[in-house]
Enzyme design. Structure first.
Site, mmCIF file in Angstrom:
data_model
loop_
_atom_site.group_PDB
_atom_site.id
_atom_site.type_symbol
_atom_site.label_atom_id
_atom_site.label_comp_id
_atom_site.label_asym_id
_atom_site.label_seq_id
_atom_site.Cartn_x
_atom_site.Cartn_y
_atom_site.Cartn_z
ATOM 1 N N HIS A 1 1.814 10.007 -4.244
ATOM 2 C CA HIS A 1 0.531 10.505 -4.740
ATOM 3 C C HIS A 1 0.357 11.986 -4.444
ATOM 4 O O HIS A 1 1.055 12.578 -3.614
ATOM 5 C CB HIS A 1 -0.633 9.711 -4.134
ATOM 6 N N CYS B 1 2.844 6.849 2.958
ATOM 7 C CA CYS B 1 3.010 7.216 1.562
ATOM 8 C C CYS B 1 3.879 8.461 1.436
ATOM 9 O O CYS B 1 4.163 9.156 2.416
ATOM 10 C CB CYS B 1 1.657 7.466 0.906
ATOM 11 N N GLY C 1 0.766 -1.248 0.000
ATOM 12 C CA GLY C 1 0.000 0.000 0.000
ATOM 13 C C GLY C 1 0.788 1.283 0.000
ATOM 14 O O GLY C 1 0.206 2.352 0.221
#
Length: 334
Positions: free
Chosen positions: A254, A273, A250
């Site tokens: 982004h 992330c 995951g």
């Protein structure tokens, strides 16, 4: 096949493509046996000429089709046939059934390149076989995956079905180096710096993986739900823009429109992330939009920092996190 009351003068067995099957005549020339097992689910034609004791000859043609195997397996492959990829793209095979005879399967698969490189296999468990060179592919390399799995017994009673070639090309080199301590991403194409972007990585509680990760998916917009990565109800964002997947677990690079713009280049605040400033709906002019336009499948993101866990080599396409000696030791055939 065999004859009674005579001897065989010639025998030719050929498959539906006209390829002959090698075989051996018995010492008394009354029987002929194929030198190897016939392919399954394949049509064959047998032509034989025999002679009896009086010197009379007879010719016979017989056609037949072998039965399909009861149990089969296939290898799903990455990258796709005909694709152009980044320099970090390994060749990855995922098998539909656990492989017991890894050596047999490995011998039936080859990866070759132009220009020639040393390319070695590595098994991740009994369902995944990857290939890569020692270092990232040189830009412009042409690569071919040769699958010769048809009728290879990968596990007791399970035969492979594939006999095909897969071709792909390595494009320009693009590597993005992320410094979690400096909160920057430096993007280099063919060794030249294109741009340095401000980023926000994982918070101390949810650190970003360190190491080399390969972009495996591109999504103009995607949903990110913390329940899918074991974080309960932490977040559920339906429209995350400019998403580039780095790991199976995951991790993405982004766009981020919901955080305070001041965190980019200054603080690590995410759940793992790597975020870049963006607008709701995605802006082509944003840092995230710019990166998305420049990155393709197979490009590399190298993450370093003073804290964090190194990514596992089988998490996504993170093969490069094994040194060459350990990589080569993971093959079944030495």
């Amino acid at each position: 096949m065999s004859v009674a009351g005579g001897r065989l003068l010639s025998v030719r067995l050929a498959d539906d493509r006209g390829v002959g099957v090698p075989g051996t005549l018995s010492a008394d020339r009354t029987g002929w046996t194929a030198d190897h097992r016939l392919a399954t689910a394949t049509s064959y034609t047998l032509d034989a000429v025999a002679e009896d004791g009086a010197g009379l000859r007879a010719a016979r043609r017989t056609a037949f089709t072998t039965a399909a195997p009861a149990h089969t397996f296939v290898g799903s492959f990455t990258p796709e046939d005909g694709s152009t990829v980044g320099v970090g793209m390994p060749v990855s095979l995922r098998f539909s059934h656990p492989i017991a005879d890894r050596a047999a399967v490995e011998r039936a698969v080859a990866v070759v390149s132009d220009p020639p490189l040393e390319i070695a296999p590595h098994w991740f468990g009994d369902r995944r076989l990857d290939f890569r060179p020692r270092a990232y592919w040189p830009a412009g390399t042409r690569v071919t995956l040769l699958l010769r799995l048809k009728d290879v017994e990968g596990a007791p009673g399970y035969l492979g079905t594939q006999d095909k070639d897969v071709h792909f090309t390595v494009g320009r080199s693009l590597v993005a180096a992320v410094d979690l301590d400096a909160h920057t991403m430096t993007v280099r194409q063919d060794g030249r710096v294109l741009r340095t972007l401000p980023v926000s990585g994982g918070s101390p509680e949810h650190g970003t993986y360190l190491g080399a990760m390969v972009v495996s998916e591109r999504h103009p917009v995607t949903r990110m739900d913390s329940q899918t990565v074991g974080l309960g109800d932490e977040y559920d964002i339906a429209d995350v823009p400019h998403a580039l997947r780095l790991t199976a677990s995951g991790t993405f690079v982004h766009g981020n429109y919901w955080s305070d713009p001041a965190v980019f280049g200054a603080a690590n605040t995410s759940h793992g992330c790597i975020g870049l400033a963006d607008a709701k709906g995605g802006s082509d002019d944003s840092p995230a939009g710019w990166l998305y336009r420049h990155v393709r499948i197979g490009d590399v993101v190298e993450v370093r920092g003073s804290r964090g866990e190194r990514v596992a080599p089988d998490n996504g396409l993170s093969d490069w996190n094994l040194d060459w000696a350990r990589w080569r030791a993971g093959g079944a055939v030495h």
